[in-house]
Design an enzyme around this catalytic site. Structure first.
Site, PDB file in Angstrom:
ATOM      1  N   HIS A 101       0.846  -1.194   0.000  1.00  0.00           N
ATOM      2  CA  HIS A 101       0.000   0.000   0.000  1.00  0.00           C
ATOM      3  C   HIS A 101       0.877   1.238   0.000  1.00  0.00           C
ATOM      4  O   HIS A 101       1.758   1.391   0.847  1.00  0.00           O
ATOM      5  CB  HIS A 101      -0.916   0.021   1.224  1.00  0.00           C
ATOM      6  CG  HIS A 101      -1.844   1.203   1.233  1.00  0.00           C
ATOM      7  ND1 HIS A 101      -1.961   2.058   2.300  1.00  0.00           N
ATOM      8  CD2 HIS A 101      -2.692   1.673   0.289  1.00  0.00           C
ATOM      9  CE1 HIS A 101      -2.844   3.006   2.017  1.00  0.00           C
ATOM     10  NE2 HIS A 101      -3.294   2.788   0.801  1.00  0.00           N
ATOM     11  N   GLU A 158     -16.040   1.972   1.133  1.00  0.00           N
ATOM     12  CA  GLU A 158     -15.634   2.666   2.349  1.00  0.00           C
ATOM     13  C   GLU A 158     -16.669   3.698   2.783  1.00  0.00           C
ATOM     14  O   GLU A 158     -16.807   3.987   3.982  1.00  0.00           O
ATOM     15  CB  GLU A 158     -14.271   3.332   2.149  1.00  0.00           C
ATOM     16  CG  GLU A 158     -14.248   4.434   1.115  1.00  0.00           C
ATOM     17  CD  GLU A 158     -12.840   4.920   0.793  1.00  0.00           C
ATOM     18  OE1 GLU A 158     -11.885   4.230   1.208  1.00  0.00           O
ATOM     19  OE2 GLU A 158     -12.695   5.958   0.146  1.00  0.00           O
ATOM     20  N   GLU A 200      -8.501   7.225  -5.683  1.00  0.00           N
ATOM     21  CA  GLU A 200      -8.562   8.693  -5.760  1.00  0.00           C
ATOM     22  C   GLU A 200      -7.845   9.240  -6.999  1.00  0.00           C
ATOM     23  O   GLU A 200      -7.387  10.376  -7.003  1.00  0.00           O
ATOM     24  CB  GLU A 200      -7.996   9.363  -4.490  1.00  0.00           C
ATOM     25  CG  GLU A 200      -8.757   9.079  -3.232  1.00  0.00           C
ATOM     26  CD  GLU A 200      -8.292   7.804  -2.539  1.00  0.00           C
ATOM     27  OE1 GLU A 200      -9.121   7.137  -1.898  1.00  0.00           O
ATOM     28  OE2 GLU A 200      -7.083   7.482  -2.635  1.00  0.00           O
TER      29      GLU A 200
END
Length: 704
Positions: A412, A507, A483
């Site tokens: 990540h 989310e 995003e």
């Protein structure tokens, strides 16, 4: 003979160049007409003799050179027909047909020293794509775009599924209205989201999905967004006219062109059947094939992760320490642990064990690296270095442990929207991944972009996302970006860009919720451009279960969460819930374990945007099929025709369905599982609860 005289001679000898140019689609259902009106280029599109786009203007307004908007003459036209096939590295179909008729129009401006451009149209059986091309030539090497002036003059006040125009986020909830109602609803639709920059005038984002009063479905988007800002659409709500609005950069410019260069394709997908919109491959077909010589490292991934617990369980955090005002140069081993850090050796090993037991490919771990203490809300250049773990995360040990279990750990990289910092550290970060056995990364861009003044959807950032994908390919790494700018089919050109979020995903179920209709809209909007990492699979939908005081709920039934694995296409699929919750419902969890994520074929059985979707898919290289069906807040009975199955054979179908008393807000975990024998002649009438769905696994019947 100079160019000007040649142009005059051509016009004298070829009067057809002054006339309108028309092409039809291969199946003759579409007709597109191009013509100059007083030197201004225009086009119009009809479908089955019904107007889809009325005569609309085309052009590019420049800032530092004369504009490409008027004063044109047609100096050449060329037509070609293409009918071939190609195979994606991963996809919804093993083979995709690319069939279109093309018209390329060369437009010359005599008033600007015979400067010329090309507008290229491709008309498919499912719609139209067109783009601007700027050939290299004397007097035209570089210019700045002030604005693109592409019109989409619609034939009526269509029903539209839309989110407001914004330079920095796609994470809005969808509004359904008439085009004429958009201005009055714009403020209400522009809810507060981190790092947003809504456009002041009435506008919507693409993909924009519409339905006319006479039942024509229309989708407007773009394909092949490379070295160009993302497209928004200004809305003239009285004339029902959309016009292009490009995302600006830090100094207000809309784009920089260095010839030879082309714009992205503007796409219009049209049908009188909603199912055809979902089946369209027009956007993919308009993208270039991959130039990667080696694609062997690109593989579908089913994963779990240390992620959802940060949102709902109340026991975990991304950050390790309590102190704020930390720097990358600080000694993080001296931080006071907050006692809730999620990415610990012990916790990650538990996830690895669960993944190995149930056959998952990978475990995503967020919060493993230093820098999470105080970056949110701080517009900082250097927050993460992407190579330094927290003291309680042993990279080498966990790599060896995962490898011994046949599981990968997924990296990540939250960039904190500091793209400059990420690019400086990119090679070191990817080398670190390669050295430690990581072959996939989830990147994030939460926050306001650095370089300061740029936007998530500006030309600079569009090029950044592509640069990351290309650089990752050099290291044999797949990318799942969150995003980022919404996709435009570039998963064909950069197939290691395996998935994106770029929309309001799971989310948000923990941060205000998603309407039950949300999942029935996304395939017609966001997913038109490419696969989405929607992160489905939430079984514990009532979040008060965790005792944190939250009264939030996931607005689906458990069975609908299973259906998402089929209706929300992605070769990267997460089982997003906590392992503890899957252990409580192992019979339903079996579908997530079984369902494929890469496909030989796809059959859109029924669909209506905002209402319902039923899709069947054949697993890649296997005699297995999976069906998913979802609905909005209304219960319904789905019609499932299994005529896609091979004839003359019997199959075992396992149906995971809502119970009769189930609903998204009451009894969401009430489901039933049954097994039946089916053939290609079977037709099922399957109940779906409000906010519900069902999933079916079909395999060859065991031979007696």
């Amino acid at each position: 003979m100079n160019f000007k005289r040649l142009t005059l001679l051509l016009l004298a000898l070829c009067p057809f160049l002054l006339a309108a140019q028309t092409i039809t689609s291969p199946d003759k259902n579409f007709s597109m007409k191009f013509e100059l009106v007083n030197g201004v280029p225009t086009y119009q599109l009809t479908y089955k003799n019904k107007p889809v786009i009325k005569q609309s203007t085309l052009g590019i307004e420049a800032k530092n050179v004369p504009s490409f908007t008027d004063g044109f003459t047609v100096t050449n036209t060329a037509q070609v027909s293409v009918n071939d096939t190609w195979e994606p590295v991963m996809g919804e179909q093993k083979t995709i047909r690319n069939n279109y008729n093309e018209l390329a129009v060369t437009l010359t401006q005599a008033k600007n020293n015979n400067r010329y451009i090309v507008i290229r149209f491709r008309l498919f059986n499912d719609g139209l794509g067109f783009r601007y091309e700027f050939p290299k030539q004397d007097g035209l090497s570089y210019f700045i775009i002030k604005e693109e002036h592409t019109q989409f003059k619609l034939a009526g006040d269509h029903k539209i599924f839309w989110i407001p125009g914004d330079y920095d986020t796609n994470e809005y909830a969808y509004t359904t209205s008439k085009i004429s109602e958009i201005p009055g609803l714009q403020k209400k639709a522009t809810i507060e989201i981190n790092a947003q920059r809504p456009i002041e005038n009435p506008s919507v984002q693409t993909p924009s999905m519409m339905k006319s009063q006479d039942g024509i479905y229309i989708n407007i988007h773009e394909a092949g967004l490379i070295n160009y800002p993302a497209l928004q659409l200004n809305v003239d709500a009285t004339g029902f006219v959309f016009s292009s609005h490009l995302t600006p950069d830090a100094v207000g410019n809309k784009g920089y062109i260095q010839t030879p260069q082309s714009s992205p394709w503007r796409t219009i997908v049209v049908s009188d059947k909603a199912t055809d919109i979902l089946a369209s491959k027009l956007i993919l077909n308009l993208n270039e094939p991959t130039k990667y010589k080696d694609v062997s490292f690109i593989k579908p991934v089913k994963y779990i992760g240390v992620w959802w617990e940060y949102f709902v369980a109340g026991r975990s955090t991304w950050a390790y320490g309590k102190e704020n005002n930390v720097k990358l140069t600080d000694d993080f081993s001296k931080l006071t642990p907050n006692g809730k850090h999620g990415a610990t050796n012990e916790r990650v090993k538990e996830y690895i064990d669960f993944a190995a037991k149930h056959g998952f490919d990978a475990v995503l771990v967020e919060g493993w690296n230093i820098g999470w203490e105080d970056w949110i809300g701080n517009w900082k250049e250097e927050v993460f270095d992407f190579v330094t773990p927290y003291p309680d995360f042993d990279v080498e040990m966990l790599h060896k442990y995962a490898e011994s279990k046949g599981v990968k750990i997924m990296m990540h990289h939250e960039t904190s929207a500091s793209a400059t910092n990420y690019e400086r550290r990119l090679d070191r970060a990817f080398q670190f991944m390669k050295d430690n056995g990581y072959n996939a990364v989830k990147s994030g861009y939460v926050g306001t972009i650095i370089p300061r003044g740029e936007h998530h959807d500006s030309q600079w950032m569009v090029n950044h996302y592509i640069h990351v994908a290309e650089r990752a390919a050099d290291y044999g790494i797949m990318v799942n970006s969150h995003e980022a700018v919404r996709p435009t089919g570039l998963n064909r050109t950069y197939p290691n860009w395996i998935a994106q979020e770029s929309a309001r995903g799971t989310e948000f179920e923990a941060m205000g919720g998603l309407a039950p209709e949300h999942g029935t809209i996304l395939p017609f909007t966001r997913l038109m451009g490419g696969p989405m990492d929607y992160t489905p699979g939430i079984f514990q939908t009532d979040l008060s279960y965790y005792g944190t005081g939250s009264n939030q709920r996931v607005n689906t039934t458990l069975a609908k969460q299973l259906a998402y694995y089929v209706t929300m296409y992605s070769p990267l699929q997460m089982a997003a819930d906590l392992p503890d919750n899957y252990n409580r419902f192992l019979d339903a969890f079996q579908f997530i374990k079984d369902v494929a994520v890469d496909w030989d074929d796809t059959y859109v059985l029924e669909a209506e945007p905002g209402d319902y979707i039923t899709i069947a898919r054949k697993a890649k290289g296997k005699e297995e099929w999976f069906v998913g069906s979802i609905t909005d807040e209304n219960k319904r009975t789905a019609k499932v025709n299994l005529d896609f199955l091979p004839k003359g054979k019997k199959y075992t179908a396992t149906i995971y369905a809502d119970a009769k008393d189930a609903s998204f807000d009451k009894n969401p975990q009430h489901y039933e599982i049954k097994t039946i024998t089916v053939t290609s002649k079977t037709k099922l009438d399957q109940f779906i609860a409000p906010g519900g769905g069902f999933a079916i696994s079909i395999k060859e019947a065991a031979k007696k």
